[in-house]
Design a protein around this motif. Structure first.
Motif, mmCIF file in Angstrom:
data_model
loop_
_atom_site.group_PDB
_atom_site.id
_atom_site.type_symbol
_atom_site.label_atom_id
_atom_site.label_comp_id
_atom_site.label_asym_id
_atom_site.label_seq_id
_atom_site.Cartn_x
_atom_site.Cartn_y
_atom_site.Cartn_z
ATOM 1 N N SER A 1 0.177 6.925 -6.229
ATOM 2 C CA SER A 1 -0.917 7.180 -7.179
ATOM 3 C C SER A 1 -0.402 7.969 -8.385
ATOM 4 N N SER B 1 -6.335 8.670 -6.505
ATOM 5 C CA SER B 1 -6.076 8.693 -5.061
ATOM 6 C C SER B 1 -6.668 7.462 -4.393
ATOM 7 N N GLN B 2 -5.878 6.826 -3.567
ATOM 8 C CA GLN B 2 -6.400 5.715 -2.783
ATOM 9 C C GLN B 2 -7.437 6.248 -1.804
ATOM 10 N N SER B 3 -7.002 7.209 -0.991
ATOM 11 C CA SER B 3 -7.842 7.683 0.115
ATOM 12 C C SER B 3 -8.972 8.594 -0.348
ATOM 13 N N THR C 1 -6.417 13.221 -0.024
ATOM 14 C CA THR C 1 -5.114 13.892 -0.082
ATOM 15 C C THR C 1 -5.306 15.381 -0.397
ATOM 16 N N GLU D 1 10.448 4.155 1.791
ATOM 17 C CA GLU D 1 9.417 4.337 2.818
ATOM 18 C C GLU D 1 9.564 3.357 3.975
HETATM 19 O O1 M6R Z 1 -4.430 8.400 -0.873
HETATM 20 P P1 M6R Z 1 -3.568 8.844 -2.033
HETATM 21 O O2 M6R Z 1 -3.469 7.827 -3.088
HETATM 22 O O3 M6R Z 1 -3.984 10.189 -2.568
HETATM 23 O O4 M6R Z 1 -2.119 9.015 -1.399
HETATM 24 C C1 M6R Z 1 -1.052 9.491 -2.163
HETATM 25 C C2 M6R Z 1 0.271 9.285 -1.458
HETATM 26 O O5 M6R Z 1 0.281 9.942 -0.219
HETATM 27 C C3 M6R Z 1 0.575 7.806 -1.236
HETATM 28 O O6 M6R Z 1 0.543 7.062 -2.425
HETATM 29 C C4 M6R Z 1 1.950 7.636 -0.579
HETATM 30 O O7 M6R Z 1 2.965 8.028 -1.461
HETATM 31 C C5 M6R Z 1 2.136 6.182 -0.124
HETATM 32 N N1 M6R Z 1 2.678 6.160 1.214
HETATM 33 C C6 M6R Z 1 3.012 5.384 -1.042
HETATM 34 O O8 M6R Z 1 3.281 4.113 -0.575
#
Ligand code: M6R
Length: 364
Positions: free
Chosen positions: A58, A102-104, A107, A243
């Motif tokens: 992100s 943020s995806q989730s 974080t 990763e």
């Molecule tokens: O849910 P988020 O976007 O906040 O997460 C951020 C990172 O933890 C996430 O992008 C992580 O780096 C991934 N495993 C990347 O592939």
């Protein structure tokens, strides 16, 4: 649930044309040739500074957005990873907009940074994939991505959807600031409508890229190089590879090579170069030649024009369609995702659940 796919990550990579289109639907009014942010009660014309904070993939989406916002809207952008941002007492003046990605939406570091920005009286905007998340609740403005649930620990479709939203945001800010004309906006809308098709063209290289996996899988170290908005893409490519394949990989600004990392180059180091043709192409290619002269094995990702000019002597080339600058990074995400995926499959790692990693990092 994986359907015909072997892994969730693979399924999610291939879903991108659909989910990016789905996401863009809430930001683009194709018949009017307009870009509109959903339900936002904020006059972007008053925004004089943007601070972007995020983690991991992100964060790299945010880095691309910094290039876009500065180039198109001429608004200064500060950006940091969340875990650093909150501990450096950043100065945040009135009239600033803090943008969290943020995806989730869970974080921990990003949430803590958001709380800090709130205390500093910033307007809080958040690009979030999970609408019910804590971050979505905490933000003044939510800019949703519609990627759907992302299961693979390595983020793929969330990233390209974030870029789509950030492109719309940058364009909207540029309009509000009087830096983008109606014609330019309409032109961009036309290009955005082509994104799903362009992503499909990028995905057509899947087999090609699978056949390159054996060139990278035996390596101990891999470098990714990019310039300008492709620099964050280089870092994203390296993050994906490390990763899921556990190969040491670094993303570098191509101009930085000669300031140190070029010492690492020998004929065992694959170097992935992201270089679309355009104003930065010649410079990146000369960096690439410095690498080649030291025996580095290059995989060049470019368009037909770029490959015709610089593809000779490369170990392999991956040809991407040509695209508008606000779209090009969305397209170039695909080959770096596919390369990481196929290398991991070749190495036999647990692609969807790589060791030591959690999908959502809820501790600081
Ligand atoms: O849910 P988020 O976007 O906040 O997460 C951020 C990172 O933890 C996430 O992008 C992580 O780096 C991934 N495993 C990347 O592939």
């Amino acid at each position: 649930e994986k359907g015909n796919y072997r892994h969730y990550m693979q399924k999610e990579i291939f879903e991108q044309p659909i989910v990016v289109a789905q996401t863009l639907q809430s930001y683009v009014r194709p018949f009017e040739g307009k870009i509109a942010l959903p339900d936002i009660d904020l006059d972007l014309a008053g925004v004089n500074r943007v601070t972007i904070v995020a983690c991991g993939t992100s964060f790299y989406a945010g880095m691309v957005a910094k290039y876009w916002i500065e180039q198109f809207a001429r608004v200064p952008v500060d950006i940091d990873v969340a875990s650093e941002f909150r501990y450096r007492d950043p100065v945040m003046e009135d009239g600033g907009l803090a943008l969290f990605i943020s995806q989730s939406g869970e974080t921990a570091d990003t949430l803590a940074a958001l709380a800090y920005a709130k205390e500093q009286k910033q307007v809080i905007a958040a690009v979030i994939n999970v609408p019910t998340s804590t971050m979505a609740r905490e933000a003044d403005i939510v800019l949703p991505t519609h990627a759907g649930p992302e299961i693979g620990v390595a983020s793929t479709k969330a990233f390209t959807c974030q870029l789509a939203v950030l492109a719309a945001f940058a364009a909207n800010l540029a309009r509000a600031k009087g830096k983008m004309s109606e014609e330019e906006e309409a032109d961009l809308v036309a290009h955005l409508r082509e994104v799903p098709e362009t992503l499909n063209q990028a995905l057509d290289h899947d087999e090609d890229i699978a056949s390159m996996a054996h060139l990278v899988a035996p390596a101990r170290d891999v470098l990714y190089l990019g310039r300008g908005q492709d620099y964050p893409l280089a870092m994203e490519g390296a993050l994906k590879l490390k990763e899921i394949s556990y190969i040491h990989a670094e993303g570098y600004a191509s101009g930085e090579m000669k300031h140190g990392p070029i010492a690492l180059i020998d004929d065992k180091v694959p170097v992935i170069v992201l270089a679309p043709s355009g104003p930065l192409f010649e410079k990146t290619v000369s960096n690439m030649q410095e690498v080649a002269a030291r025996g580095g094995k290059i995989i060049l990702i470019s368009d037909a024009k770029g490959i015709a000019e610089a593809g000779e002597g490369c170990m392999a080339t991956i040809e991407m369609p040509e695209a508008h600058p606000l779209i090009q990074p969305i397209v170039y995400a695909v080959p770096v995702q596919l390369l990481a995926y196929h290398v991991a499959v070749a190495k036999g790692t647990d692609v969807d659940q790589p060791r030591n990693l959690a999908k959502s990092v809820t501790v600081e």
